[in-house]
Design an enzyme around this catalytic site. Structure first.
Site, PDB file in Angstrom:
ATOM      1  CG  HIS A   1      -4.034   0.891  -8.195  1.00  0.00           C
ATOM      2  ND1 HIS A   1      -5.498   0.549  -7.922  1.00  0.00           N
ATOM      3  CD2 HIS A   1      -3.675   1.700  -7.180  1.00  0.00           C
ATOM      4  CE1 HIS A   1      -5.601   1.625  -6.844  1.00  0.00           C
ATOM      5  NE2 HIS A   1      -4.387   1.834  -6.534  1.00  0.00           N
TER       6      HIS A   1
ATOM      7  CG  HIS B   1      -2.087   0.839   1.028  1.00  0.00           C
ATOM      8  ND1 HIS B   1      -2.386   1.684   0.149  1.00  0.00           N
ATOM      9  CD2 HIS B   1      -2.904   1.197   2.339  1.00  0.00           C
ATOM     10  CE1 HIS B   1      -3.380   2.568   0.530  1.00  0.00           C
ATOM     11  NE2 HIS B   1      -3.728   2.122   1.752  1.00  0.00           N
TER      12      HIS B   1
ATOM     13  CG  ASP C   1       3.055   4.497  -3.506  1.00  0.00           C
ATOM     14  OD1 ASP C   1       2.884   5.847  -2.976  1.00  0.00           O
ATOM     15  OD2 ASP C   1       2.429   3.691  -3.282  1.00  0.00           O
TER      16      ASP C   1
HETATM   17  N1  ACO Z   1       5.124  -6.581 -10.419  1.00  0.00           N
HETATM   18  C1  ACO Z   1       5.196  -7.483 -11.071  1.00  0.00           C
HETATM   19  N2  ACO Z   1       3.812  -8.390 -11.271  1.00  0.00           N
HETATM   20  C2  ACO Z   1       2.721  -7.990 -10.567  1.00  0.00           C
HETATM   21  C3  ACO Z   1       2.796  -6.630 -10.010  1.00  0.00           C
HETATM   22  C4  ACO Z   1       4.029  -6.057  -9.874  1.00  0.00           C
HETATM   23  N3  ACO Z   1       4.151  -4.779  -9.307  1.00  0.00           N
HETATM   24  N4  ACO Z   1       1.575  -6.499  -9.378  1.00  0.00           N
HETATM   25  C5  ACO Z   1       0.991  -7.473  -9.870  1.00  0.00           C
HETATM   26  N5  ACO Z   1       1.600  -8.104 -10.885  1.00  0.00           N
HETATM   27  C6  ACO Z   1       1.079  -9.469 -11.417  1.00  0.00           C
HETATM   28  C7  ACO Z   1       0.794 -10.563 -10.266  1.00  0.00           C
HETATM   29  O1  ACO Z   1       1.871 -11.406  -9.867  1.00  0.00           O
HETATM   30  C8  ACO Z   1      -0.392 -11.363 -10.901  1.00  0.00           C
HETATM   31  O2  ACO Z   1       0.243 -12.223 -11.871  1.00  0.00           O
HETATM   32  P1  ACO Z   1      -0.349 -13.635 -12.202  1.00  0.00           P
HETATM   33  O3  ACO Z   1      -1.706 -13.404 -12.493  1.00  0.00           O
HETATM   34  O4  ACO Z   1       0.550 -14.247 -12.991  1.00  0.00           O
HETATM   35  O5  ACO Z   1      -0.566 -14.235 -11.020  1.00  0.00           O
HETATM   36  C9  ACO Z   1      -1.012 -10.096 -11.696  1.00  0.00           C
HETATM   37  O6  ACO Z   1      -0.101  -9.329 -11.758  1.00  0.00           O
HETATM   38  C10 ACO Z   1      -2.413  -9.630 -10.821  1.00  0.00           C
HETATM   39  O7  ACO Z   1      -2.006  -9.172  -9.534  1.00  0.00           O
HETATM   40  P2  ACO Z   1      -2.540  -9.274  -8.072  1.00  0.00           P
HETATM   41  O8  ACO Z   1      -1.343  -9.493  -7.017  1.00  0.00           O
HETATM   42  O9  ACO Z   1      -3.402 -10.384  -8.160  1.00  0.00           O
HETATM   43  O10 ACO Z   1      -3.572  -7.792  -8.056  1.00  0.00           O
HETATM   44  P3  ACO Z   1      -3.760  -7.268  -6.768  1.00  0.00           P
HETATM   45  O11 ACO Z   1      -4.932  -6.473  -7.287  1.00  0.00           O
HETATM   46  O12 ACO Z   1      -4.175  -8.408  -5.717  1.00  0.00           O
HETATM   47  O13 ACO Z   1      -2.473  -6.451  -6.441  1.00  0.00           O
HETATM   48  C11 ACO Z   1      -1.216  -4.576  -5.943  1.00  0.00           C
HETATM   49  C12 ACO Z   1      -2.484  -4.893  -6.295  1.00  0.00           C
HETATM   50  C13 ACO Z   1      -1.054  -4.914  -4.460  1.00  0.00           C
HETATM   51  C14 ACO Z   1      -1.034  -2.963  -6.136  1.00  0.00           C
HETATM   52  C15 ACO Z   1       0.098  -5.196  -6.704  1.00  0.00           C
HETATM   53  O14 ACO Z   1      -0.076  -4.771  -8.004  1.00  0.00           O
HETATM   54  C16 ACO Z   1       1.455  -4.953  -6.078  1.00  0.00           C
HETATM   55  O15 ACO Z   1       1.912  -5.553  -5.173  1.00  0.00           O
HETATM   56  N6  ACO Z   1       2.098  -3.969  -6.526  1.00  0.00           N
HETATM   57  C17 ACO Z   1       3.350  -3.486  -6.100  1.00  0.00           C
HETATM   58  C18 ACO Z   1       3.341  -2.591  -4.881  1.00  0.00           C
HETATM   59  C19 ACO Z   1       2.715  -1.443  -4.908  1.00  0.00           C
HETATM   60  O16 ACO Z   1       3.243  -0.571  -5.928  1.00  0.00           O
HETATM   61  N7  ACO Z   1       1.625  -0.957  -4.223  1.00  0.00           N
HETATM   62  C20 ACO Z   1       1.248   0.438  -4.490  1.00  0.00           C
HETATM   63  C21 ACO Z   1      -0.423   0.365  -4.833  1.00  0.00           C
HETATM   64  S1  ACO Z   1      -0.816   2.016  -4.625  1.00  0.00           S
HETATM   65  C22 ACO Z   1      -1.248   2.385  -3.219  1.00  0.00           C
HETATM   66  O17 ACO Z   1      -1.679   1.675  -2.452  1.00  0.00           O
HETATM   67  C23 ACO Z   1      -0.896   3.909  -2.839  1.00  0.00           C
END
Ligand code: ACO
Length: 432
Positions: free
Chosen positions: A306, A267, A362
């Protein structure tokens, strides 16, 4: 066109109707679906709330597919261009932008509530010299609850409003104390002659000089960053604020919980992680190898992806523009080149395209914060300051919503259904 969902239960061929309102059906309507009178009734299973609306809200609108973000109907781009953070905070809380008189009164009230009780200085002094500022922020927000016991009267609108003013005003002072503590510097008291952002900068960076003068470019950039971070509908920390607030805990304690949720690297803590990631990559030439590791599932590209945006996060676009203005004053942060190239490569790569992974808020904010002179540990605190407005708007809406009650999800129990407890003595008897 009838506005209802017809459901046929194939276990007994019974049919049910569930009215559709605002594109949702009531989860409680599913409870009627039973195979016999003893049956508890059907529930939905939705870990991580992927498809569950927990409230009706008129504060923030996001269209994740189109990359649209609006506060109370106004586009984020227009608010970032034309308003101050305090005006936007007022908008989030009251539904309308303030008139000039309301603006003056609101600014006066916030300005005159920025002081902290002197005991807070001792409290912050109690932390280790290298304490993470988010830990200090979370604990101090909770500690403020003990100074304002009236705050527990969450259904009294006047008392509620007083705590809202206090929290928006004081969170910047707490954040500045957490920064000064880590640097071993004396705390700086608020200065009522300054704007919200200039005052924050003064509390952070004033040294023995008689008067600290904030750069207007940096002050405006910080204000825009505050506007962009002020609310984001039902994200993890806003949902936490609502869940904790639903128990009628006071807003200081609810906000301490919300800030804790924000601290996590998935987050608000992601901004800190982005900088670490850019440090680790080190140079543009190392990007392909890093992307390979991301695609192999070894790591995540921090600041990418996201839950709601499946398009470019509109806040990231504005931040990128603000970055250029900041670098005119601070000098260019060389990490920007790595970030831009990382974004360019990722946006062309099938892995990211297929999963609709775009830079989020971010991705670029940390680069600006670093250029302003902040250590990564402060980044999430900088996020929390303006998010106070959003958390409080969400909390205020919650406590006034007659449809809301204490939050209490259901579970699918997967444990042992029942067993008899045998004491050691009984076991010995059996085995004798
Ligand atoms: N890098 C690489 N792969 C990713 C990333 C990433 N940053 N984010 C998602 N994926 C992939 C996942 O591995 C998944 O792949 P799969 O289908 O092969 O398993 C797919 O994309 C879907 O991702 P989920 O994790 O299911 O998506 P979710 O909605 O649960 O997660 C989140 C969203 C937590 C923001 C995720 O994208 C993440 O961890 N990003 C990095 C952390 C980040 O930047 N957080 C800030 C968010 S903005 C905020 O809160 C202010």
């Amino acid at each position: 066109m009838p506005n209802a969902l017809t459901i046929t239960d194939q276990r007994n061929n019974k049919t049910y109707e569930a009215p559709i309102e605002n594109g949702t059906i009531r989860a409680m309507d599913l409870r009627k679906i039973k195979t016999d009178p003893e049956d508890f009734g059907l529930m939905t299973y939705d870990p991580a709330f992927m498809n569950t609306a927990s409230c009706k809200s008129s504060i923030t609108f996001i269209d994740g597919d189109k990359g649209i973000l609006r506060y109370r109907g106004y586009d984020i781009e227009a608010l970032a261009e034309k308003c101050t953070y305090l005006q936007v905070a007022y908008l989030l809380l009251h539904g309308e932008l303030p008139t000039p008189e309301q603006d003056q009164q609101w600014t006066y009230e916030i300005t005159h509530h920025t002081m902290l009780h002197e005991n807070i200085k001792n409290f912050v002094d109690g932390f280790r010299y290298d304490a993470h500022p988010m830990g200090i922020l979370v604990s101090t927000l909770a500690a403020l609850s003990t100074f304002y016991p009236e705050a527990k009267n969450v259904h009294d609108p006047e008392i509620r409003q007083r705590q809202i003013v206090r929290l928006i005003a004081k969170i910047a002072t707490v954040a500045a104390y957490s920064y000064r503590h880590r640097r071993g510097l004396p705390y700086v008291y608020p200065d009522n002659d300054l704007s919200y952002t200039e005052n924050f900068m003064n509390m952070l960076w004033k040294m023995p000089e008689p008067k600290y003068v904030a750069s207007p470019v940096i002050a405006r950039a910080l204000d825009v960053l505050f506007i962009l971070h002020a609310d984001h509908e039902q994200n993890c920390s806003a949902a936490t604020m609502r869940v904790v607030g639903s128990s009628q805990a006071d807003p200081y304690l609810s906000m301490a919980a919300a800030a804790s949720a924000l601290s996590g690297p998935l987050h608000g803590g992601a901004n800190e992680e982005v900088l670490r990631m850019l440090d680790e990559i080190g140079s543009v030439k190392n990007i392909p190898a890093y992307i390979k590791r991301v695609k192999a599932g070894e790591l995540k590209l921090m600041g990418f992806g996201h839950r709601v945006y499946k398009n470019y996060d509109p806040r990231a676009r504005i931040i990128k523009a603000v970055a250029n203005e900041v670098f005119e004053v601070t000098g260019r942060n060389e990490k920007l080149d790595i970030a831009i190239e990382l974004e360019r490569i990722a946006l062309q790569d099938d892995y990211f395209v297929q999963r609709k992974l775009y830079p989020n808020v971010d991705f670029y904010s940390g680069i600006i914060y670093q250029a302003m002179g902040f250590q990564p540990e402060m980044f999430t605190v900088l996020f929390a300051i303006p998010r106070a407005a959003g958390w409080l708007a969400q909390w205020s809406e919650l406590v006034q919503d007659p449809e809301q009650k204490i939050s209490r999800p259901r579970q699918v129990y997967t444990g042992i259904s029942h067993r008899t407890l045998e004491t050691a003595d009984q076991k010995q008897t059996v085995h004798a």
